[in-house]
Design a protein around this motif. Structure first.
Motif: not given
Length: 149
Positions: A6-13, A1-4
């Motif tokens: 982080l990945a979502l946060a990276l994509m939006t940034s 869940m944490l990886r998802m």
């Protein structure tokens, strides 16, 4: 869940930042240059269209396969038709189009500036954009250029 997360946060940034990695930032806003252009002969001598008087707006919209070029031109009078962006040069990372239209078949009134506007566009693939840094649309009185950031 944490990886998802982080990945979502990276994509939006990445989508929000103005890096060259973000494909929505590959081309910036257009800039206008006032010029007086003499009519040039197109590659097709049967194409008897004229340059539009003024290129009012020029925009590039990214798509999954490339981009869509949209241009708005303003001729001297109403009634101009069959507008096209005609490629005239592709060299040194620059792509140049002329905004050409047919004149009205009979004399037409000038009308308001908005009533004279003609819109055209075309699609360019990512393959066709390879190596291109600037795209210019030329009218008789001005030209508009968009550069890759």
């Amino acid at each position: 869940m944490l990886r998802m997360i982080l990945a979502l946060a990276l994509m939006t940034s990445l989508a929000a930042c103005s890096t060259r990695l973000n494909p929505f930032n590959w081309f910036g806003n257009d800039r206008e240059e006032r010029v007086r252009v003499s009519e040039t002969v197109t590659e097709n001598p049967r194409d008897r269209r004229f340059l539009v008087s003024e290129v009012v707006a020029f925009a590039i919209d990214p798509t999954a396969q490339g981009v869509i070029l949209r241009a708005i031109g303003r001729p001297q009078t109403q009634g101009h038709w069959e507008a096209d962006l005609v490629e005239v040069a592709r060299e040194d990372g620059a792509l140049v189009y002329e905004f050409r239209v047919f004149p009205p078949p009979s004399p037409a009134p000038a009308g308001t500036p908005q009533s004279r506007e003609v819109i055209t566009g075309l699609e360019l693939s990512n393959f066709a954009l390879r190596g291109i840094r600037t795209i210019t649309v030329v009218g008789a009185e001005n030209r508009r250029t968009i550069s890759r950031r």
